[in-house]
Scaffold this motif. Structure first.
Motif, PDB file in Angstrom:
ATOM      1  N   GLY A 150       6.522 -30.979  15.083  1.00 11.89           N
ATOM      2  CA  GLY A 150       7.637 -30.584  14.241  1.00 11.89           C
ATOM      3  C   GLY A 150       8.489 -31.712  13.706  1.00 11.89           C
ATOM      4  N   TYR A 151       7.889 -32.862  13.523  1.00 12.20           N
ATOM      5  CA  TYR A 151       8.654 -34.017  13.010  1.00 12.20           C
ATOM      6  C   TYR A 151       9.031 -33.777  11.555  1.00 12.20           C
ATOM      7  N   ASP A 152      10.296 -34.043  11.219  1.00  6.17           N
ATOM      8  CA  ASP A 152      10.804 -33.834   9.860  1.00  6.17           C
ATOM      9  C   ASP A 152      10.983 -35.189   9.173  1.00  6.17           C
ATOM     10  N   PHE A 153      10.095 -35.496   8.221  1.00 11.38           N
ATOM     11  CA  PHE A 153      10.153 -36.790   7.538  1.00 11.38           C
ATOM     12  C   PHE A 153      11.411 -36.918   6.670  1.00 11.38           C
ATOM     13  N   LYS A 154      11.850 -35.804   6.090  1.00 12.59           N
ATOM     14  CA  LYS A 154      13.038 -35.851   5.235  1.00 12.59           C
ATOM     15  C   LYS A 154      14.288 -36.176   6.049  1.00 12.59           C
ATOM     16  N   LYS A 155      14.304 -35.687   7.278  1.00 15.38           N
ATOM     17  CA  LYS A 155      15.468 -35.901   8.137  1.00 15.38           C
ATOM     18  C   LYS A 155      15.412 -37.233   8.875  1.00 15.38           C
ATOM     19  N   HIS A 156      14.240 -37.583   9.397  1.00 15.19           N
ATOM     20  CA  HIS A 156      14.121 -38.768  10.248  1.00 15.19           C
ATOM     21  C   HIS A 156      13.506 -39.989   9.551  1.00 15.19           C
ATOM     22  N   GLY A 157      13.011 -39.804   8.336  1.00 14.51           N
ATOM     23  CA  GLY A 157      12.430 -40.944   7.627  1.00 14.51           C
ATOM     24  C   GLY A 157      10.992 -41.220   8.003  1.00 14.51           C
ATOM     25  N   VAL A 158      10.445 -42.316   7.492  1.00 13.28           N
ATOM     26  CA  VAL A 158       9.019 -42.614   7.673  1.00 13.28           C
ATOM     27  C   VAL A 158       8.771 -43.880   8.493  1.00 13.28           C
ATOM     28  N   THR A 159       9.858 -44.436   9.063  1.00 17.48           N
ATOM     29  CA  THR A 159       9.714 -45.681   9.832  1.00 17.48           C
ATOM     30  C   THR A 159       8.688 -45.543  10.953  1.00 17.48           C
ATOM     31  N   ILE A 160       8.610 -44.372  11.539  1.00 17.14           N
ATOM     32  CA  ILE A 160       7.683 -44.146  12.655  1.00 17.14           C
ATOM     33  C   ILE A 160       6.226 -44.413  12.270  1.00 17.14           C
ATOM     34  N   LEU A 161       5.905 -44.230  11.000  1.00 19.41           N
ATOM     35  CA  LEU A 161       4.524 -44.463  10.558  1.00 19.41           C
ATOM     36  C   LEU A 161       4.183 -45.957  10.543  1.00 19.41           C
ATOM     37  N   ASP A 162       5.224 -46.770  10.421  1.00 21.41           N
ATOM     38  CA  ASP A 162       5.025 -48.223  10.361  1.00 21.41           C
ATOM     39  C   ASP A 162       5.291 -48.830  11.745  1.00 21.41           C
ATOM     40  N   SER A 163       4.462 -48.470  12.705  1.00 23.09           N
ATOM     41  CA  SER A 163       4.617 -48.992  14.063  1.00 23.09           C
ATOM     42  C   SER A 163       3.252 -49.192  14.692  1.00 23.09           C
ATOM     43  N   SER A 164       3.204 -50.006  15.732  1.00 25.63           N
ATOM     44  CA  SER A 164       1.938 -50.260  16.418  1.00 25.63           C
ATOM     45  C   SER A 164       1.443 -48.983  17.072  1.00 25.63           C
ATOM     46  N   ARG A 165       0.176 -48.979  17.409  1.00 28.94           N
ATOM     47  CA  ARG A 165      -0.406 -47.797  18.047  1.00 28.94           C
ATOM     48  C   ARG A 165       0.322 -47.455  19.349  1.00 28.94           C
ATOM     49  N   ARG A 166       0.645 -48.490  20.098  1.00 28.22           N
ATOM     50  CA  ARG A 166       1.300 -48.283  21.392  1.00 28.22           C
ATOM     51  C   ARG A 166       2.682 -47.667  21.214  1.00 28.22           C
ATOM     52  N   ARG A 167       3.457 -48.211  20.264  1.00 28.64           N
ATOM     53  CA  ARG A 167       4.805 -47.694  20.025  1.00 28.64           C
ATOM     54  C   ARG A 167       4.750 -46.271  19.447  1.00 28.64           C
ATOM     55  N   PHE A 168       3.760 -46.051  18.573  1.00 28.00           N
ATOM     56  CA  PHE A 168       3.631 -44.715  17.974  1.00 28.00           C
ATOM     57  C   PHE A 168       3.328 -43.674  19.042  1.00 28.00           C
ATOM     58  N   GLU A 169       2.413 -43.997  19.944  1.00 24.30           N
ATOM     59  CA  GLU A 169       2.039 -43.048  20.997  1.00 24.30           C
ATOM     60  C   GLU A 169       3.207 -42.788  21.948  1.00 24.30           C
ATOM     61  N   ALA A 170       4.001 -43.843  22.213  1.00 21.92           N
ATOM     62  CA  ALA A 170       5.170 -43.675  23.086  1.00 21.92           C
ATOM     63  C   ALA A 170       6.195 -42.752  22.435  1.00 21.92           C
TER      64      ALA A 170
END
Length: 379
Positions: free
Chosen positions: A350-370
């Motif tokens: 349920g992640y909301d890109f409009k509310k939280h932005g897209v920064t999460i997509l630009d992260s390492s695999r490890r950080r993304f999984e965390a």
């Protein structure tokens, strides 16, 4: 043969004929040269020197691909004095196996014209930069030309001294020799010309330390010293015209990812710039936003337009708007498949890109999984 015959006839003619004083000697020489040239051009094509059969046999024993060698540098196979066995022994003593030796000579036959002394002296110079013989063998195997192209070891030492004078460290030299070894085969004058161009550019942009400016560009893009100053000038002019950056923006560009595209084909970059600019403008971006996109994300100059478009489509289909992408263009570093997988995983929680932005997509695999695990716990 024909030219020699003409010369003999001319000598006889000069001996038997009194040349009038009014006939200038220069005119006589010109007539003679023209006659020689005419006779030579009318003769049948010169028969090429035959290949050295002993050399061919030696190379075959060494496992060299004769057809490849003939295609690469056919003249070498006609030489009488060569050092194929010495070169093979030299490389084996440094740790190369039989297959590696054969591959090196097959792809760069001129290697067998180098003497042991030349090779050993060059090796010691390279060894002062590399940590192990195996590293040098690895570079030579990938790029035989880088080691065997020149026998001018004095020029090699001068290039190293010159690059060190710019502040380049042993680590920097190691990287250049590993990635763009032909840099050290350039004449010292060529490298100086490129450095002068870059230094002058730094001065023009108001950089307070032009030498450091040059160093940062070279360490970012080791291949730049292999290009012509004409190409670099053309690309600098293109960046200036297309992006109209301020001096500080230009310095930041060239000291960052912009250095990596500075040596590319200007035609390719212009085509990419045109295609991507048109695509972004159709999506509602202003000209200023397009320019900022390229300043923030220089890889767009060389990225495949088709792949880049697919990634943009992938983001837009997930309700990520183009303005969000412009704020985080490095998202485009990931493959379309990777982006799609990440978006699907985020949508499941349920992640909301409009509310939280897209920064999460630009992260390492490890950080993304965390982050994904944390979102799962919160959900």
């Amino acid at each position: 043969m024909a030219a020699r015959l003409v010369a003999q006839i001319m000598q006889i003619y000069l001996c038997r004929t009194k040349v009038p004083n009014c006939f200038p000697s220069a005119q006589l020489k010109i007539s003679y040269l023209r006659l020689c040239t005419s006779s030579h051009s009318s003769s049948p094509g010169t028969i090429p020197k035959p290949e050295n059969t002993v050399l061919l046999n030696n190379l075959t024993v060494l496992g060299v691909d004769i057809m490849m060698a003939r295609k690469r540098q056919p003249g070498v196979l006609r030489k009488v004095d060569t050092n194929e066995e010495g070169v093979a022994e030299f490389l084996r003593n440094k740790g190369a196996n039989r297959e590696t030796v054969a591959s090196i000579i097959s792809r760069y036959p001129r290697a067998i014209t180098r003497s042991f002394c030349q090779l050993e002296e060059r090796w010691q110079i390279w060894r002062s930069i590399f940590n192990a013989d195996s590293e040098i063998i690895s570079v030579i195997e990938r790029s035989p030309e880088s080691y065997f192209r020149s026998s001018d070891n004095g020029n090699l030492e001068k290039n190293i001294t010159f690059l060190c004078s710019l502040g380049l460290t042993s680590k920097d030299l190691h990287r250049i020799l590993t990635t763009a070894p032909r840099t050290f085969s350039n004449s010292l004058e060529l490298n100086k010309q490129m450095v002068k161009l870059l230094r002058d550019l730094g001065v023009r942009l108001g950089d307070k330390n032009p030498d450091a400016f040059v160093k940062r560009i070279i360490t970012k893009n080791a291949y730049i010293l292999l290009r012509s100053t004409k190409r670099i000038k053309t690309n600098v002019d293109f960046f200036t015209e297309a992006l109209k950056p301020s001096n500080s923006e230009f310095i930041k560009l060239l000291q960052g990812h912009g250095a990596e595209v500075l040596d590319l084909s200007s035609d390719y970059m212009k085509r990419n710039f045109k295609n991507i600019s048109e695509r972004l403008q159709l999506l509602g971006c202003s000209i200023e936003e397009v320019k900022k996109f390229f300043l923030d994300y220089p890889p767009a100059f060389y990225a495949s337009f088709e792949k880049l478009s697919n990634k943009i489509d992938c983001l837009l289909e997930s309700d990520i708007n183009i303005k969000q992408l412009l704020k985080k263009p490095r998202i485009l570093e990931f493959s379309a498949k990777n982006l799609k997988n990440r978006i699907e995983e985020l949508e499941r929680v349920g992640y909301d890109f409009k509310k939280h932005g897209v920064t999460i997509l630009d992260s390492s695999r490890r950080r993304f999984e965390a982050k994904l695990e944390k979102l799962n716990e919160e959900g």
